[in-house]
Design a protein around this motif. Structure first.
Motif, PDB file in Angstrom:
ATOM      1  N   ALA A   1       0.864  -1.175   0.005  1.00  0.00           N
ATOM      2  CA  ALA A   1       0.066  -0.056  -0.223  1.00  0.00           C
ATOM      3  C   ALA A   1       0.930   1.274   0.227  1.00  0.00           C
ATOM      4  O   ALA A   1       0.537   2.411  -0.765  1.00  0.00           O
ATOM      5  CB  ALA A   1      -0.791  -0.046   1.188  1.00  0.00           C
ATOM      6  N   ALA A   2       1.932   1.206   0.779  1.00  0.00           N
ATOM      7  CA  ALA A   2       2.731   2.376   0.870  1.00  0.00           C
ATOM      8  C   ALA A   2       3.580   2.599  -0.520  1.00  0.00           C
ATOM      9  O   ALA A   2       3.609   3.795  -0.888  1.00  0.00           O
ATOM     10  CB  ALA A   2       3.783   2.211   1.843  1.00  0.00           C
ATOM     11  N   VAL A   3       3.841   1.507  -1.049  1.00  0.00           N
ATOM     12  CA  VAL A   3       4.948   1.650  -2.613  1.00  0.00           C
ATOM     13  C   VAL A   3       3.885   2.116  -3.527  1.00  0.00           C
ATOM     14  O   VAL A   3       4.149   2.891  -4.216  1.00  0.00           O
ATOM     15  CB  VAL A   3       5.371   0.105  -2.692  1.00  0.00           C
ATOM     16  CG1 VAL A   3       5.899   0.386  -4.118  1.00  0.00           C
ATOM     17  CG2 VAL A   3       6.599  -0.051  -1.812  1.00  0.00           C
ATOM     18  N   GLU A   4       2.610   1.633  -3.570  1.00  0.00           N
ATOM     19  CA  GLU A   4       1.585   2.115  -4.370  1.00  0.00           C
ATOM     20  C   GLU A   4       1.276   3.388  -4.166  1.00  0.00           C
ATOM     21  O   GLU A   4       1.396   4.394  -5.242  1.00  0.00           O
ATOM     22  CB  GLU A   4       0.324   1.272  -4.316  1.00  0.00           C
ATOM     23  CG  GLU A   4      -0.639   1.753  -5.229  1.00  0.00           C
ATOM     24  CD  GLU A   4      -1.964   0.895  -5.156  1.00  0.00           C
ATOM     25  OE1 GLU A   4      -2.885   0.933  -5.957  1.00  0.00           O
ATOM     26  OE2 GLU A   4      -1.994   0.180  -4.181  1.00  0.00           O
ATOM     27  N   TYR A   5       1.020   3.944  -2.959  1.00  0.00           N
ATOM     28  CA  TYR A   5       0.948   5.543  -2.889  1.00  0.00           C
ATOM     29  C   TYR A   5       2.259   6.275  -3.355  1.00  0.00           C
ATOM     30  O   TYR A   5       1.923   7.336  -4.022  1.00  0.00           O
ATOM     31  CB  TYR A   5       0.726   5.681  -1.479  1.00  0.00           C
ATOM     32  CG  TYR A   5       0.714   7.040  -0.996  1.00  0.00           C
ATOM     33  CD1 TYR A   5      -0.433   8.178  -1.773  1.00  0.00           C
ATOM     34  CD2 TYR A   5       1.542   7.956  -0.149  1.00  0.00           C
ATOM     35  CE1 TYR A   5      -0.276   9.363  -1.308  1.00  0.00           C
ATOM     36  CE2 TYR A   5       1.430   9.007   0.278  1.00  0.00           C
ATOM     37  CZ  TYR A   5       0.512   9.935  -0.545  1.00  0.00           C
ATOM     38  OH  TYR A   5       0.563  11.346  -0.261  1.00  0.00           O
ATOM     39  N   LEU A   6       3.333   5.813  -2.895  1.00  0.00           N
ATOM     40  CA  LEU A   6       4.688   6.324  -3.393  1.00  0.00           C
ATOM     41  C   LEU A   6       4.759   6.648  -5.038  1.00  0.00           C
ATOM     42  O   LEU A   6       5.101   7.805  -5.496  1.00  0.00           O
ATOM     43  CB  LEU A   6       5.875   5.825  -2.871  1.00  0.00           C
ATOM     44  CG  LEU A   6       6.098   6.013  -1.342  1.00  0.00           C
ATOM     45  CD1 LEU A   6       7.290   5.236  -0.787  1.00  0.00           C
ATOM     46  CD2 LEU A   6       6.297   7.622  -0.766  1.00  0.00           C
ATOM     47  N   SER A   7       4.227   5.410  -5.457  1.00  0.00           N
ATOM     48  CA  SER A   7       4.402   5.415  -7.164  1.00  0.00           C
ATOM     49  C   SER A   7       3.418   6.566  -7.602  1.00  0.00           C
ATOM     50  O   SER A   7       3.788   7.178  -8.623  1.00  0.00           O
ATOM     51  CB  SER A   7       3.929   4.021  -7.531  1.00  0.00           C
ATOM     52  OG  SER A   7       4.033   4.102  -8.998  1.00  0.00           O
ATOM     53  N   LYS A   8       2.407   6.461  -7.133  1.00  0.00           N
ATOM     54  CA  LYS A   8       1.465   7.412  -7.766  1.00  0.00           C
ATOM     55  C   LYS A   8       1.771   8.964  -7.295  1.00  0.00           C
ATOM     56  O   LYS A   8       1.415   9.929  -8.087  1.00  0.00           O
ATOM     57  CB  LYS A   8      -0.066   7.132  -7.082  1.00  0.00           C
ATOM     58  CG  LYS A   8      -1.186   7.942  -7.620  1.00  0.00           C
ATOM     59  CD  LYS A   8      -2.564   7.520  -6.867  1.00  0.00           C
ATOM     60  CE  LYS A   8      -3.824   8.371  -7.362  1.00  0.00           C
ATOM     61  NZ  LYS A   8      -3.879   8.243  -8.935  1.00  0.00           N
ATOM     62  N   LEU A   9       2.074   9.114  -6.152  1.00  0.00           N
ATOM     63  CA  LEU A   9       2.614  10.620  -5.694  1.00  0.00           C
ATOM     64  C   LEU A   9       3.950  10.874  -6.528  1.00  0.00           C
ATOM     65  O   LEU A   9       3.794  12.277  -7.051  1.00  0.00           O
ATOM     66  CB  LEU A   9       2.962  10.272  -4.162  1.00  0.00           C
ATOM     67  CG  LEU A   9       3.192  11.859  -3.492  1.00  0.00           C
ATOM     68  CD1 LEU A   9       2.128  12.590  -3.589  1.00  0.00           C
ATOM     69  CD2 LEU A   9       3.721  11.511  -2.050  1.00  0.00           C
ATOM     70  N   SER A  10       4.656   9.907  -6.831  1.00  0.00           N
ATOM     71  CA  SER A  10       5.887  10.431  -7.441  1.00  0.00           C
ATOM     72  C   SER A  10       5.523  11.005  -8.745  1.00  0.00           C
ATOM     73  O   SER A  10       6.208  11.881  -9.344  1.00  0.00           O
ATOM     74  CB  SER A  10       6.963   9.386  -7.432  1.00  0.00           C
ATOM     75  OG  SER A  10       6.386   8.183  -8.237  1.00  0.00           O
ATOM     76  N   GLY A  11       4.533  10.070  -9.474  1.00  0.00           N
ATOM     77  CA  GLY A  11       4.087  10.317 -10.794  1.00  0.00           C
ATOM     78  C   GLY A  11       3.595  11.894 -10.878  1.00  0.00           C
ATOM     79  O   GLY A  11       3.691  12.529 -11.877  1.00  0.00           O
TER      80      GLY A  11
END
Length: 724
Positions: free
Chosen positions: A622-632
């Protein structure tokens, strides 16, 4: 469906749920004990001689006459089959805190292929479940499978109804082929016998001639949580460990005290009424229901019953709570600490002793200073708790209860006795050599003419005491909500028997010197107070000052964890106590240490595996998915010439890395398996594994605070505690 989508769907299902219709009000006298083969039903169905014999066994403790078994079995079978039962079960209570049962049919196939219903006295009296898969603590090898159940006539048979049929349930004891107790009931019955024998002697020395069998009584206040099953089924920790291993505290908890004794939610009240209707049919006197302190927490409490029956009924209450909760779309949590940051659940065991001729032997009456009988029995309790307080701590020790003891919500792990100001003053007078008076009850004028005057007790209560006198009984407040009450009752009955034996011998010695009974009593009680008054404490049991005073000045032991407490069962004084009074042999006592230690280790290890798995497969993704979306998003905004603060992304990244480091540390520690002893393994779990699990949790809970709600994969505390 996973993550937030499943949580949203769960909330929709809960809020749109069609409530189960409340059953029409029952007429108590029409349903009470209808599913119990009690004395009244025995009298109506048994020959007079058979009924007289079995009644004497139940009420007076006389030896069971085996010749009556066939007559009782026939009457019991006919009664059960008339109520729709086609099966019977010997119900017993192994060393797991749970209930076990093996179902067999009344059916018997004849030589001509026809069938008849059959249930003989031999089958009633003795059964043979496979004993190899129940914990025995090394009494027998795994390949040695034979074990026996034996009918406990003092606890009535009953019909357990389900939507799929009815079963005749027969309370039994469970022993090995070599005769050792493998259950909770055998030691309880032995402890009652030991206490009765010692109490009878003391009562005779006090001048009584007609003395009925003395028994202990128990009323257990059962606390529990209810969580909607739509949420619970999305929490691997609740499903497998019974408590949440991750979860940040909601903005609101219990700080407003608005749940305690508040209006019971409609859905919960319908559940409670369903539970009570079932219990009344089983002759279980459920008396009290209310909201407890924490949100989502509730309590049910029966009135006092004889200890053995009360213990069986307590197991039935826990079973009924859990099965009925499923019917109403709940999961009933009996774990002592299912949620961090709010109160956990206990099971206050109200304990007293008495009989049919002298009444409640722990009732002080209106003038306790003049009640020699009460003072003797109360003095015996004081001596017992002082000598064997660590044993009392050991019998309530398990992984889940460790979370609440000493946590400013439950009593400390230091065993002390609270008497209240009235009795404390009386026993202080005894210590000084004479008893002249005691505080009286008063009247409280509320200052409003239309309100009645209230009777004011001579002493207050103390919620921080682990073992408090509350008017005509002692309340063992440190018992955990998931535990069987048998263990605490065995300990209390046994230490009382030991003290009463000692008092009886001392009274005989003083009377032989020519002293009057009253003088002998005062001499013995003064000796008790001189030697054992250190255990009496009426202050704040939560304070650091008391913990220091108790250990350093009074010599009391502080055993904060199960790893510290369980080895008490191996101490020579405890072994000698149980062996002398014939409650547990050294082999049986050793087996209990081994079983309970293994359960403790297994509980911690299951939680550790859950923490590692949930961290890796639920929180980290969940944290990695959020980071991926946030970085994009940040990159896209930069392309538009818009600058966005990266602090949140950095915080989540740092916490995610820390989460995985903590998880790897736990994994490495968990791999250790070379322990020199069971005690070393327990302490490793308590002092190494548990802190490492808490480290993982701290990062997971911080991530829950940082991640958008739409990314968080687990039902939250706010949802589970407040949505009903």
């Amino acid at each position: 469906m996973t993550g937030n989508a499943a949580r949203v769907q769960a909330i929709q299902q809960i809020t749109n749920r069609t409530p189960i219709k409340c059953a029409p009000p029952i007429k108590l006298d029409e349903v009470w004990a209808t599913n119990v083969f009690d004395l009244s039903k025995m009298q109506a169905s048994l020959p007079k001689s058979v009924f007289k014999s079995i009644k004497n066994t139940i009420t007076s403790g006389e030896k069971l006459d085996p010749s009556i078994a066939d007559a009782v079995a026939t009457a019991m079978r006919d009664w059960a089959m008339a109520k729709g039962a086609l099966y019977y079960a010997h119900v017993f209570y192994p060393m797991t805190n749970l209930t076990a049962e093996k179902h067999d049919g009344f059916v018997s196939v004849q030589g001509d292929g026809k069938v008849i219903s059959e249930f003989s006295g031999k089958v009633l009296v003795q059964g043979e479940p496979d004993g190899s898969s129940f914990p025995n603590g090394g009494i027998r090898d795994t390949f040695e499978a034979r074990g026996y159940t034996a009918w406990d006539v003092t606890s009535p048979a009953y019909i357990m109804e389900t939507e799929n049929g009815s079963t005749l349930c027969i309370p039994t004891v469970f022993v090995s082929w070599t005769g050792e107790a493998l259950d909770k009931k055998v030691p309880l019955l032995r402890s009652i016998d030991a206490m009765n024998k010692a109490a009878q002697k003391v009562l005779r020395l006090l001048g009584h001639t007609e003395i009925a069998r003395v028994n202990s009584s128990c009323g257990a206040e059962q606390e529990y949580f209810l969580v909607d099953s739509n949420f619970a089924h999305q929490r691997p920790d609740l499903l497998l460990a019974g408590r949440t291993l991750f979860g940040k505290s909601p903005a609101k908890g219990q700080e407003f005290d608005d749940h305690y004794f508040g209006a019971i939610p409609e859905r919960v009240q319908i559940f409670m009424q369903d539970v009570e209707a079932q219990l009344y049919k089983l002759g279980i006197p459920a008396k009290t229901r209310h909201n407890e302190v924490a949100p989502g927490q509730f309590e049910i409490a029966p009135v006092f019953e004889a200890a053995n029956v009360a213990s069986d009924h307590q197991q039935m209450i826990m079973t009924t709570l859990k099965t009925t909760a499923k019917k109403h779309g709940f999961m009933c949590l009996l774990h002592e600490k299912p949620f961090a940051g709010i109160n956990g659940s206990g099971k206050h065991v109200n304990w007293s002793v008495g009989n049919a001729t002298q009444g409640n032997l722990l009732d002080p009456g209106d003038s306790p200073h003049d009640n020699a009988q009460f003072l003797v029995f109360c003095g015996a309790v004081i001596r017992g708790v002082h000598k064997f307080g660590p044993l009392m701590r050991a019998v309530i020790a398990n992984a889940s209860n460790d979370h609440r003891l000493g946590a400013n919500e439950a009593p400390p792990a230091i065993m002390s006795v609270y008497l209240g100001s009235q009795l404390e003053e009386v026993f202080e007078q005894i210590k000084n050599g004479s008893v002249s008076e005691s505080k009286k009850r008063g009247v409280m004028d509320l200052g409003v003419a239309v309100l009645p005057e209230l009777t004011k007790d001579a002493g207050d209560r103390n919620r921080t005491s682990p073992f408090a006198f509350t008017g005509n009984r002692f309340e063992f407040r440190a018992v955990g909500s998931s535990q069987s009450v048998s263990g605490p009752l065995v300990a209390l009955n046994t230490i009382l028997a030991d003290s009463l034996e000692w008092i009886g011998d001392r009274l005989e010695s003083e009377l032989a010197k020519g002293l009057e009974v009253s003088e002998a009593i005062l001499t013995v009680l003064k000796e008790i107070m001189n030697d054992h008054s250190a255990v009496i404490f009426g202050g704040n049991g939560y304070s650091e000052e008391w913990h220091r005073e108790a250990v350093e000045e009074r010599g009391l032991r502080n055993l904060p964890t199960t790893a510290d407490a369980l080895p008490v069962l191996k101490e020579p004084e405890v072994e000698a106590l149980f062996e002398k009074l014939q409650v547990l042999t050294p082999v049986e006592l050793e087996s209990r240490f081994e079983v309970y230690a293994e359960q403790y280790i297994n509980s911690i290890e299951v939680e550790a595996k859950l923490v590692m798995n949930m961290a890796k497969t639920m929180v980290y993704p969940a944290a990695v998915e959020y980071l991926s979306k946030l970085s994009g998003t940040i990159s896209a905004l930069v392309g538009l010439g818009i600058s966005l603060d990266k602090k949140n992304a950095e915080t989540v990244a740092n916490l995610t890395n820390a989460l995985m480091v903590a998880t790897e540390n736990l994994s490495a520690a968990f791999a250790k398996d070379d322990f020199a002893s069971t005690e070393e393994h327990m302490h490793y779990c308590a002092n190494t594994i548990c802190p490492l699990m808490n480290d993982v949790r701290s990062y997971a809970d911080q991530l829950e605070s940082e991640l958008p709600d739409s990314f968080w994969p687990l039902p939250t505390y706010q949802e589970m505690l407040f949505i009903k």
